[in-house]
Design a protein around this motif. Structure first.
Motif, PDB file in Angstrom:
ATOM      1  N   ASN A 252       8.382  54.803  22.096  1.00 44.67           N
ATOM      2  CA  ASN A 252       7.915  54.963  23.507  1.00 44.67           C
ATOM      3  C   ASN A 252       9.167  56.521  23.825  1.00 44.67           C
ATOM      4  OD1 ASN A 252       8.048  55.061  26.229  1.00 44.67           O
ATOM      5  ND2 ASN A 252       9.286  53.173  26.610  1.00 44.67           N
ATOM      6  N   ILE A 253       8.472  57.020  24.271  1.00 47.54           N
ATOM      7  CA  ILE A 253       9.510  58.724  24.161  1.00 47.54           C
ATOM      8  C   ILE A 253      10.165  58.558  25.109  1.00 47.54           C
ATOM      9  CG2 ILE A 253       7.729  59.821  22.415  1.00 47.54           C
ATOM     10  CD1 ILE A 253       7.330  61.669  25.362  1.00 47.54           C
ATOM     11  N   GLU A 254       9.588  57.849  26.651  1.00 49.12           N
ATOM     12  CA  GLU A 254      10.456  58.025  27.720  1.00 49.12           C
ATOM     13  C   GLU A 254      12.002  56.848  27.447  1.00 49.12           C
ATOM     14  OE1 GLU A 254       7.554  55.791  30.690  1.00 49.12           O
ATOM     15  OE2 GLU A 254       6.010  57.040  30.021  1.00 49.12           O
ATOM     16  N   SER A 255      12.367  56.411  26.691  1.00 45.55           N
ATOM     17  CA  SER A 255      13.112  55.676  26.299  1.00 45.55           C
ATOM     18  C   SER A 255      14.181  56.493  25.303  1.00 45.55           C
ATOM     19  CB  SER A 255      12.770  54.322  25.265  1.00 45.55           C
ATOM     20  OG  SER A 255      13.124  54.703  24.348  1.00 45.55           O
ATOM     21  N   ALA A 256      13.518  57.874  25.269  1.00 49.46           N
ATOM     22  CA  ALA A 256      14.786  58.760  24.444  1.00 49.46           C
ATOM     23  C   ALA A 256      15.910  59.179  25.276  1.00 49.46           C
ATOM     24  CB  ALA A 256      13.600  59.908  24.099  1.00 49.46           C
ATOM     25  N   LEU A 257      17.263  59.558  25.150  1.00 50.27           N
ATOM     26  CA  LEU A 257      18.026  59.593  25.558  1.00 50.27           C
ATOM     27  C   LEU A 257      17.877  61.555  25.597  1.00 50.27           C
ATOM     28  CD1 LEU A 257      21.198  57.644  24.375  1.00 50.27           C
ATOM     29  CD2 LEU A 257      19.858  57.499  26.636  1.00 50.27           C
ATOM     30  N   TYR A 258      17.514  62.425  24.556  1.00 52.66           N
ATOM     31  CA  TYR A 258      18.019  64.038  24.503  1.00 52.66           C
ATOM     32  C   TYR A 258      17.114  64.324  24.206  1.00 52.66           C
ATOM     33  CZ  TYR A 258      22.908  61.864  24.140  1.00 52.66           C
ATOM     34  OH  TYR A 258      23.948  61.175  24.644  1.00 52.66           O
ATOM     35  N   GLY A 259      15.941  65.055  23.777  1.00 50.82           N
ATOM     36  CA  GLY A 259      15.287  66.118  23.670  1.00 50.82           C
ATOM     37  C   GLY A 259      16.001  67.500  23.136  1.00 50.82           C
ATOM     38  N   LEU A 260      14.891  67.828  22.182  1.00 51.00           N
ATOM     39  CA  LEU A 260      15.492  69.066  21.656  1.00 51.00           C
ATOM     40  C   LEU A 260      13.967  69.971  21.502  1.00 51.00           C
ATOM     41  CD1 LEU A 260      17.898  70.508  19.025  1.00 51.00           C
ATOM     42  CD2 LEU A 260      15.494  71.222  18.614  1.00 51.00           C
ATOM     43  N   VAL A 261      13.494  70.934  21.801  1.00 48.66           N
ATOM     44  CA  VAL A 261      12.373  71.727  21.690  1.00 48.66           C
ATOM     45  C   VAL A 261      12.616  73.411  21.782  1.00 48.66           C
ATOM     46  CG1 VAL A 261      10.281  72.418  22.773  1.00 48.66           C
ATOM     47  CG2 VAL A 261      10.589  70.481  23.826  1.00 48.66           C
ATOM     48  N   ALA A 262      11.785  73.600  20.044  1.00 45.39           N
ATOM     49  CA  ALA A 262      12.010  74.582  19.120  1.00 45.39           C
ATOM     50  C   ALA A 262      10.531  75.286  19.282  1.00 45.39           C
ATOM     51  CB  ALA A 262      12.603  74.957  18.365  1.00 45.39           C
TER      52      ALA A 262
END
Length: 389
Positions: A252-262
């Motif tokens: 469940n990506i809604e539970s993620a605290l951090y993200g990084l996109v390249a």
């Protein structure tokens, strides 16, 4: 940015071998000499056989207790080799690759992770583990659940790869495993290749380390790639990278605290409006609302590549299934074990001790068997038949 890949066990060393193929610093550790010899790209001087006194170099047969003991016995050797590779330069991240369901990887990886955290406190320790197939049964499932618990207390992040993705597609079993392993390497290598590289907006080592320092929670690396002239919607391609079709973990990506996109590709394809549309969507979707981003226009490129890292995840169907199933298996096994112990006690209750049977130093037996007796089984048989030679 500098990373060292350390493969532990059969699964882990195969993944490390692929990292070595694409010029990453890699070390392979196993209890099976045959599996180490099978590797093609990790240099021989960076292959370490552990636990030989326990296993004779034959592996631990999916027994994590032996895997743990093997790593403990030869930990000084392993740490000396790590130190010789690192030298006087700093290391940013240790990536430990392994299989959650095996013996050497499941048992040895937490031991090594703890030692690395103590020896190199300024470096991150990130576990990259393959979850077992549901069909593999009780032992790999229990191994995986217990290893998840142990690593969650040591590692900075756990990147879990769900091997149940093997069942998607029509590949034979060998190619299916190879596809999973190549996927892991492709995603991590692509991400690391873009760190500290000049771009319109650059991701540096501190950004990646911040995202991966996620309190022993889970992380997942998403990926999407397409030929630039076939990309109709860049926004859709970016979103694809962090939805289920782009991930190798049911989370469940809604539970993620951090993200990084390249995002890497030809300049004319990297449309600002589409990029920020997708990033705004992701920012609003994850709980932590923190997204680090890097944009890398490259006129030499003919493809658009998107790598997404999400961390601080505490809700994952893949993980939950492993834990719940392991608890059920373990409970059933403990109940069966307790029942067997109870039946054994009932069966053997009431038996006398040797002192009771052979009272007075065996004088009664001499009266019954004046010519002597053979082995104890013979004595018992004669007593049962009431024979008196």
């Amino acid at each position: 940015m500098r990373a060292l890949i350390i493969g532990v066990g059969q699964c882990g060393t195969k993944i490390a071998d692929l990292f070595a193929l694409v010029d990453f610093e890699a070390l392979a550790i196993n209890t099976s000499k045959g599996d180490l010899d099978y590797l093609k790209h990790v240099p021989h001087e960076r292959r370490i056989l552990i636990g030989e006194s326990l296993t004779g170099g034959k592996g631990v047969n999916a027994n994590p207790i032996l895997g743990r003991e093997a790593m403990k016995r030869d930990l000084p050797l392993v740490m000396r080799k790590v130190g010789s590779i690192i030298g006087y330069e700093d290391i940013d991240i240790f990536f430990l690759t392994f299989g959650f369901g095996g013996g050497t990887g499941a048992g040895g990886t937490p031991v090594l992770a703890k030692a690395l955290k103590e020896e190199y406190p300024d470096s991150l320790v990130v576990a990259i583990g393959a979850l077992p197939l549901k069909e593999e049964g009780i032992r790999p499932t229990i191994n995986a659940a217990i290893t998840i618990d142990k690593l969650s207390k040591i590692a900075d992040s756990i990147i879990a790869i769900d091997n149940n993705k093997l069942k998607e597609g029509s590949d034979d079993i060998t190619r299916a495993y190879e596809r999973i392993n190549y996927t892991i390497v492709e995603r991590i290598a692509s991400l690391l290749a873009l760190v500290d590289v000049p771009g319109e907006q650059t991701l540096d080592a501190s950004d990646l380390k911040f995202v991966l320092k996620a309190f022993g929670s889970f992380a997942t690396v998403g990926y999407a790639k397409a030929e630039a002239n076939k990309v109709k919607s860049l926004s859709r391609l970016i979103i694809k990278s962090f939805e289920s079709e782009g991930l190798y973990l049911e989370a469940n990506i809604e539970s993620a605290l951090y993200g990084l996109v390249a995002i890497h590709g030809p300049p004319e394809t990297l449309k600002a409006a589409e990029i920020f549309e997708a990033l705004d969507y992701l920012t609003n979707k994850i709980r932590g609302k923190q997204i680090f981003r890097g944009f890398y226009p490259d006129p030499r490129e003919r493809e658009v590549e998107v790598v997404t890292l999400l961390s601080g995840i505490y809700e994952s169907r893949s993980i939950e299934d492993i834990i719940i199933t392991a608890k059920r298996y373990a409970q059933s096994f403990m109940e069966a074990k307790e029942e067997a112990e109870t039946k054994k006690k009932e069966l053997l209750s009431g038996l006398p001790d040797f002192d009771d049977v052979y009272a007075k130093g065996g004088s009664e037996l001499k009266e019954i068997f004046p010519d002597g007796v053979g082995d104890i089984e013979g004595v018992i048989r004669k007593l049962r038949r009431g024979e008196n030679d």
